[in-house]
Every structure is written in C-alpha cells, then in structure tokens.
Design a protein around this motif. Sequence first.
Motif, PDB file in Angstrom:
ATOM      1  N   GLY A 178       0.829  -1.200   0.000  1.00  0.00           N
ATOM      2  CA  GLY A 178       0.000   0.000   0.000  1.00  0.00           C
ATOM      3  C   GLY A 178       0.862   1.248   0.000  1.00  0.00           C
ATOM      4  N   ILE A 179       0.249   2.392  -0.244  1.00  0.00           N
ATOM      5  CA  ILE A 179       0.940   3.678  -0.195  1.00  0.00           C
ATOM      6  C   ILE A 179       0.935   4.153   1.253  1.00  0.00           C
ATOM      7  N   PRO A 180       2.101   4.434   1.835  1.00  0.00           N
ATOM      8  CA  PRO A 180       2.117   4.962   3.209  1.00  0.00           C
ATOM      9  C   PRO A 180       1.197   6.171   3.328  1.00  0.00           C
ATOM     10  N   PHE A 205       0.455   9.684   1.079  1.00  0.00           N
ATOM     11  CA  PHE A 205      -0.657   9.465   0.151  1.00  0.00           C
ATOM     12  C   PHE A 205      -1.154  10.748  -0.512  1.00  0.00           C
ATOM     13  N   SER A 219      -0.258   8.432  10.717  1.00  0.00           N
ATOM     14  CA  SER A 219      -0.157   8.182   9.272  1.00  0.00           C
ATOM     15  C   SER A 219       1.079   7.418   8.837  1.00  0.00           C
ATOM     16  N   SER A 220       2.074   7.261   9.707  1.00  0.00           N
ATOM     17  CA  SER A 220       3.237   6.451   9.346  1.00  0.00           C
ATOM     18  C   SER A 220       3.007   4.970   9.614  1.00  0.00           C
ATOM     19  N   VAL A 247      -1.179   2.063   5.769  1.00  0.00           N
ATOM     20  CA  VAL A 247      -1.038   2.307   4.339  1.00  0.00           C
ATOM     21  C   VAL A 247      -2.415   2.345   3.692  1.00  0.00           C
ATOM     22  N   ASP A 278      -4.358   1.002   0.390  1.00  0.00           N
ATOM     23  CA  ASP A 278      -4.368   0.087  -0.748  1.00  0.00           C
ATOM     24  C   ASP A 278      -5.349   0.641  -1.779  1.00  0.00           C
TER      25      ASP A 278
END
Length: 347
Positions: free
Chosen positions: A163-165, A169, A209-210, A213, A215
């Motif tokens: 996924g995008i962290p 994002f 948020s860290s 992720v 998807d």
Amino acid sequence: MNLISKKKLTYSVSDSLLHYLDKYGRAVSLPIQYAELSRYENSIPLYDRNGKDTLWETVFFTQSEQDEINEALTSIYAILKSEGDKSVMKHLYVDRIDLCVYGNTLPFRIRIVNKLNDNFDYFYIKKADASRIYGLEWEHILSPNRISFLVDKETLIEEHIVGIPADQFLNQKIMFGDIENHIDEVRIAKEFVKFNERCFIRLLGDMHSSNFVIDVTPDFEETHYRMRAIDFDQQSFEFNKKVYMPQFFKQNLKFVELVSKNLTPESVKQYQKEERSMIASRIRNSKYQVKELLDVMILDEIAPKTNIDSLKKELADHYDYLPFHKAKSMGDIFKTSLKMLVKRKSN
C-alpha cells in the motif's frame, strides 16, 4: 499533544499463546532466528531513489555465513508463502537484508527477488512480542484483511503489507498527476471513518499516518481504497482511549479534514454502524477461534496495571457500559468491548 505515554514495553510469548498459535498454523520451526541476523559484520545507510536517507541500513555478513543465511531466508519465504513448498525456492534469491535503525524493535526487512522476471517481494523478521502477535491475529480475524505471520521461540516473521504509506498518500504523484487531482474524496473520507472505528473497537493504538497504508484498487468506473494497519505493537497497551482513535493524531489531520468536508454527521454515524455490524458478523463467524484467543489473552500480561485501570474507566464512561469496571486485564477489557458490540448489535 503526545498521545503515547512512554516507550512500549515488550512482553514475552506465553506457553498458552504458543499453544494457540500452533493449533492455528502460526507456530513453526524456522531455519534461522532473529538473534542470528543481529550478528551481522557491517552495514551501510540505505537511500531512496531521491538520495534521501531512509533510516534503514543494509547489513552484510561474512562470506562464510552469507550463503547459509540466504538459503535459510528463502526457506522462510517458502514457508510463509507456499506452506514450505521448496520447489518455489530455485527461482528466488535474497537481494538485500535491511535493518530498521529507528524502530523500537529493530526489525529486519528481507528483499526476495524472482530471477526469472526480476519481480520482488519483502518480508520481515522481528523480535517476538505478545502484544504485536495479538494485534496481528485480531487484525486477521476481525478486519477485512488477512495477514500471514509465523512465530518460533523469540522470532516473528511477517509478510509485507502492500500500500501507499498514508503520510505520503495525499502528496504522492500517481500515474499522470498529483493524487489529489484523482482521488475520490468521499470514498477516502468514508474509509477513514471505518478505519477509525475498526481501530477503536479492537483497541489497536498508535495509528498515525506512518503506521498505516492505503491500498488503491482501480475498478471499472471508480477507485476503491482500503486503509490497512502495518504496525501492531500498540495492541491493547495504552491507558488513553484516544490512542486507539486515529482521528486524534495530528499526523492524520488531512484525513479528518476530508471527513469534515465531505461527510455529514448522519453519514459518519451510518459508516460507524456499518463497520460495527461487519465486525460483529466476523465475531459470530469465527466464534470458537475468538473465544480461544480471548481465553488466552485474558490471562496474559500485556500492559501495566495502571494502564488497565485507567482504560477500563475511560471506556466505561465512553460507552456508558458498567461491565468494563470489572475487567482485571487488557484481555478482559478487549473481551468486554467485543461482547458489548455483539450484544448491542443483537438488540
């Protein structure tokens, strides 16, 4: 305001928890342990494609050890992905072994490459911690996500979650432009509401948020988003209920603003009810496994008594549900949370 009280303690894996893990195929005999990887010879900083220090280090072993370690790591990947089918190993090789130098648990990340097509994957080797194992297993049972992980003595193996962290994002460039020009804000807002509710019900903390992720799945006419936790250390540990609610972390402010901008209070309540209904359904569908894991968790020490006493009072006030006051462990609090959810859904 810093929501986390202090550095998370590490708790050993009890015999009862190991017995549960063995019954459900999580406990295995591994060819290498975390401690063996910790005896690397040297390391160099790992930089990203833009030359920025990632705070990971690539580690190296003596030549006499390297081949044996690589074979052990490809064997672990085969166990994790194909139940130990070694026929998949002949096309795989270990490209890199990285160590996270900023995390509390100092995990290793293994990059595995398929020599036939240069496709690559990752998995992680970490110190086994009971809190994290409970977090992983509850994620597998109660969320829409499935997770593969293995435990052997003091070593924990985890698959890589794609996924995008989330911290990248909203600023990430995707395909032909900024993601902000392409995302469906309503769907992102809806998913954040559901993610927030899911974390709170199952007492998974520290979801700034860290630590999760996004998807992204393109569909015929639209794009679907799912927020997935990637850090499970803060499962049922902290005393402050806000730690279990991603909405209160300043790092998640952009997502909170999307909710305020795109959803009405009625819509928020609807999505919260939907998520609670889905979790209640998963509990019923896995009721025997849920009971077994709760029975183990209730007797396990995974948080200080002061944290237990504070959290049960906060949740009793939050839900106006007196049974929380009777809880004597974090497992008790967790069980009460699930029982309340199922009971209120049935009424």
